[in-house]
Design an enzyme around this catalytic site. Structure first.
Site, short mmCIF file in Angstrom:
data_model
loop_
_atom_site.label_atom_id
_atom_site.label_comp_id
_atom_site.label_asym_id
_atom_site.label_seq_id
_atom_site.Cartn_x
_atom_site.Cartn_y
_atom_site.Cartn_z
N ASP A 222 -14.20 57.21 -32.18
CA ASP A 222 -13.54 56.08 -32.85
C ASP A 222 -13.71 54.84 -31.97
O ASP A 222 -13.31 54.81 -30.80
CB ASP A 222 -12.04 56.42 -33.02
N ILE A 223 -14.35 53.81 -32.58
CA ILE A 223 -14.63 52.59 -31.79
C ILE A 223 -13.30 51.92 -31.42
O ILE A 223 -12.38 51.82 -32.24
CB ILE A 223 -15.51 51.61 -32.59
N GLU B 259 -14.26 52.96 -38.82
CA GLU B 259 -14.99 52.89 -37.55
C GLU B 259 -14.94 54.23 -36.83
O GLU B 259 -15.03 54.31 -35.62
CB GLU B 259 -14.44 51.73 -36.72
N1 LIG Z 1 -17.09 45.24 -40.50
C1 LIG Z 1 -16.53 46.33 -40.99
N2 LIG Z 1 -15.25 46.61 -40.70
C2 LIG Z 1 -14.69 47.76 -41.15
C3 LIG Z 1 -15.41 48.64 -41.96
N3 LIG Z 1 -14.60 49.69 -42.27
C4 LIG Z 1 -13.41 49.46 -41.67
N4 LIG Z 1 -13.46 48.30 -40.98
C5 LIG Z 1 -12.43 47.66 -40.21
O1 LIG Z 1 -12.15 48.44 -39.07
C6 LIG Z 1 -10.89 48.05 -38.59
C7 LIG Z 1 -10.14 49.24 -38.00
O2 LIG Z 1 -8.99 48.76 -37.39
P1 LIG Z 1 -7.91 49.67 -36.78
O3 LIG Z 1 -7.70 50.90 -37.60
O4 LIG Z 1 -6.70 48.80 -36.52
O5 LIG Z 1 -8.50 50.17 -35.41
P2 LIG Z 1 -9.05 49.41 -34.16
O6 LIG Z 1 -8.94 47.94 -34.27
O7 LIG Z 1 -10.42 49.93 -33.85
O8 LIG Z 1 -8.08 49.89 -33.06
P3 LIG Z 1 -8.05 51.26 -32.31
O9 LIG Z 1 -8.74 52.28 -33.11
O10 LIG Z 1 -6.60 51.60 -32.14
O11 LIG Z 1 -8.73 51.06 -31.01
C8 LIG Z 1 -10.14 47.39 -39.75
O12 LIG Z 1 -9.98 46.00 -39.47
C9 LIG Z 1 -11.09 47.56 -40.92
O13 LIG Z 1 -11.07 46.45 -41.79
C10 LIG Z 1 -16.76 48.29 -42.27
O14 LIG Z 1 -17.48 49.01 -42.98
N5 LIG Z 1 -17.29 47.16 -41.77
#
Ligand SMILES: Nc1nc2c(ncn2[C@@H]2O[C@H](COP(=O)(O)OP(=O)(O)OP(=O)(O)O)[C@@H](O)[C@H]2O)c(=O)[nH]1
Length: 629
Positions: free
Chosen positions: A495-496, A538
């Site tokens: 998980d990024i 992500e």
């Molecule tokens: N650019 C892009 N963003 C995405 C995609 N799918 C999900 N996201 C974004 O990924 C983000 C995930 O955020 P969070 O679940 O808060 O996780 P995070 O910011 O990585 O924080 P942690 O996992 O706690 O480190 C959200 O803002 C989604 O909108 C995609 O296909 N493309």
């Protein structure tokens, strides 16, 4: 119909073809349940041309009855209110739309073609008991009214499309591209609006492409759709002759055969409907061609049937050959010796070989055996002309592989009749072969599309990795292998970290690129037998068969480092990416895939809680985080 076209079409709705005057009044009157035959007849009488046409139609129906129909009341009575309504509509459209503004739309040809289809759908449809004569007539006449509608509503735009002379399939696509609708959809819309019976309207959608017919083979709807397609092909054959009329004819016969129409009945029926077409053309002022009879056309296109006459008596061979060429229009060649016969057969590729004689030069039995034992000539129809028809000779001819035999002296008319049957068989089987090939190609296309569809249903469009659904499938397979062979496997979740910030700071496009970069990195780090999938947003998952926890933990750590060392570079800066990973391994104690995924989640959360950019390991209900010094 989508977006922008609705307003355009609505704006031009007043330009769509519609009945006027008496026809319109009749349609309105017929829609009133309390209307009487007398009221309709009075209205009909106010239009002498319409009265004449309805009388003619009523008398066609009354054929064989003692008294002709002579008054409007009788005509309405005989035809029925709904038929009068449909006929008034049809005649009114033919009268009004004989010309128009669309430069490359041939209005005269359109109605000529439509009228021929009308008569064909009516006559063949009645023969096949598919509906009432007048309903079938209107259905055939208006089956392509959508083309007229596009020419009327969009004269300039449609003309620009028509001038390109596109194939039907491409024409439909172009219409949709330029006008956001097509002639099939327009036909459907208008016929519904004019109140044609729904059961007749629906099959029209497939009349240009019978392979798209959705109805079960042999049902009434299937027969109707096939009938309209056959009528279209008849009209095309007469009005748009191709370079290969023999091919067009064999296609017509094949289609007729599919509908259960016998070849001679069909030929007779087409001849009859061509006559009616001419009569209707005169009555409706629609241009009709002066075509020769259909039977004559069939006859004149049988030239393609090739016969090799191989007989010891060269003079008699010539007599037969001349007869077949002059009377049957077959292509012929003659020879008087067996050796030449074989080499001629190889070059000339005859459909039939006629052979006779048992002398030194010509051994008809030997020739027959030679032809039937070669793959290239096995299919050639061989007819042996015998000196007499004693049982022994006849049986010997069939033993040698002959397909048929005739005793001498040969009655040329009998010979002609037998070869004619064979020619018909060859024509139908060639058409069947083509049909079969088309079906096979359509089936292959379908299989490929299904494969592509399946592939896209299992692939994540952004990263081209397997998606969650495909991942679950792989997990189930890996699970079942592991249970059967007690071979462990590990699952790693990636998980990024703070991905939301990447999106917020650099935009979604960059976010997407980062997801692609990470997915490439994961694929590089995974082994050949591992499956990498995008689990969601992500988050990624790697399913690693035959991987114990210890090696799995090393692998997860390697992946973590690879991601951290592989920043995303923009023109101006590098974006450093880190990820948190969780790993768990299958063992006999774990009861389900959900439980295993739950363990992986616990490990991942531990890594997040432990400060991110690290690996959480779940084993024996314990979770620990690998810290890098
Ligand atoms: N650019 C892009 N963003 C995405 C995609 N799918 C999900 N996201 C974004 O990924 C983000 C995930 O955020 P969070 O679940 O808060 O996780 P995070 O910011 O990585 O924080 P942690 O996992 O706690 O480190 C959200 O803002 C989604 O909108 C995609 O296909 N493309």
């Amino acid at each position: 119909m989508s977006g922008t076209a609705i307003p355009i079409l609505l704006k031009r709705a007043h330009k769509l073809p519609s009945p006027t005057g008496v026809a319109l009044s009749i349609m309105q009157l017929c829609d009133d349940e309390r209307v009487t035959i007398g009221q309709i007849a009075t209205l009909v009488q106010s239009d002498p041309a319409l009265t004449g046409r309805l009388l003619k139609q009523a008398n066609n129906l009354a054929e064989g009855m003692m008294w002709p129909v002579v008054s409007a009341v009788e005509a309405v009575n005989r035809l029925g209110v709904q038929s009068v309504r449909l006929l008034a509509l049809s005649f009114s459209l033919v009268d009004q739309y004989g010309r128009g503004e669309c430069e490359h739309f041939n209005y005269a040809l359109f109605w000529s073609h439509a009228l021929l289809m009308a008569v064909a759908v009516k006559d063949l449809g009645e023969m096949l008991e598919l509906g009432m004569a007048d309903e079938l007539f209107s259905c055939g006449l208006l089956s392509r009214v959508g083309c007229l509608a596009l020419a009327t509503a969009y004269p300039m735009e449609y003309s620009a499309i028509l001038v390109r002379g596109l194939e039907p399939r491409n024409l439909l696509a172009e219409e949709r591209k330029a006008l956001d609708t097509d002639h099939i959809a327009m036909t459907d819309r208008l016929l519904k609006q004019w109140g044609l019976p729904e059961v007749l309207i629906e099959p029209l959608k497939f009349h240009e492409d019978p392979e798209a017919i959705i109805y079960a083979h042999g049902t009434r709807q299937w027969r109707l759709a096939t009938l309209v397609h056959l009528s279209l092909r008849i009209a095309n054959f007469v009005l748009h002759p191709s370079k290969d009329p023999a091919f067009q004819l064999s296609e017509l016969h094949l289609l007729a055969g599919k509908l259960g129409l016998d070849e001679s009945d069909f030929t007779e029926c087409v001849d009859d409907l061509l006559q009616q077409w001419r009569m209707w053309g005169n009555s409706l002022n629609v241009q009709v061609n002066d075509v020769s009879s259909f039977a004559a056309m069939v006859e004149s296109h049988t030239q393609w049937f090739k016969v090799l006459v191989a007989g010891e008596d060269a003079r008699f061979a010539e007599v037969i050959s001349d007869y077949l060429r002059d009377e049957c229009k077959y292509e012929t060649l003659t020879t008087d010796n067996s050796q030449d016969a074989l080499s001629l057969a190889l070059k000339f590729k005859p459909h039939a070989v006629l052979t006779f004689g048992s002398g030194q030069r010509m051994n008809s039995k030997g020739l027959c055996q030679a032809l039937k034992s070669n793959t290239w000539s096995q299919h050639i129809f061989v007819m042996m002309l015998l000196e007499n028809d004693d049982e022994h000779r006849v049986l010997a001819a069939f033993d040698a592989g002959g397909d048929d035999c005739l005793p001498q002296p040969v009655h040329l008319r009998c010979l002609q009749a037998r070869l004619h049957t064979q020619a018909r068989y060859v024509r139908i089987s060639e058409a069947w072969e083509r049909d079969h090939k088309r079906l096979r190609m359509a089936a292959e296309d379908l299989a490929q599309s299904n494969q592509r569809l399946l592939q896209s249903a299992l692939t994540d469009p952004l990263t081209a990795l397997s998606n969650r659904r495909a991942g679950l499938h792989t997990l189930a397979q890996t699970w079942s292998n592991a249970s059967r062979y007690s071979a462990p496997f590990s699952v790693i979740s990636i998980d990024i970290d703070h991905f939301k910030c990447i999106n917020d700071l650099h935009g979604h496009m960059v976010g997407d690129d980062v997801l692609k970069l990470v997915s490439e990195c994961l694929q590089k780090q995974a082994r050949k037998e591992d499956t990498v999938c995008r689990w969601g947003g992500e988050e990624f998952l790697i399913i690693c068969p035959n991987l114990e926890l210890r090696e799995g933990a090393y692998m997860a750590e390697r992946i973590r480092q690879a991601i951290a060392l592989n920043p995303y570079a923009t023109d101006t800066q590098s974006i450093y990416i880190t990820a948190s990973l969780g790993i768990a391994t299958w063992d006999n104690q774990i009861g389900s895939i959900e439980q295993l995924l739950g363990n992986v989640d616990q490990a991942l959360y531990a890594a997040k809680r432990g400060g991110r950019n690290c690996v959480g390991v779940q084993a024996k209900q314990q979770v620990r985080v690998l810290k890098v010094a």
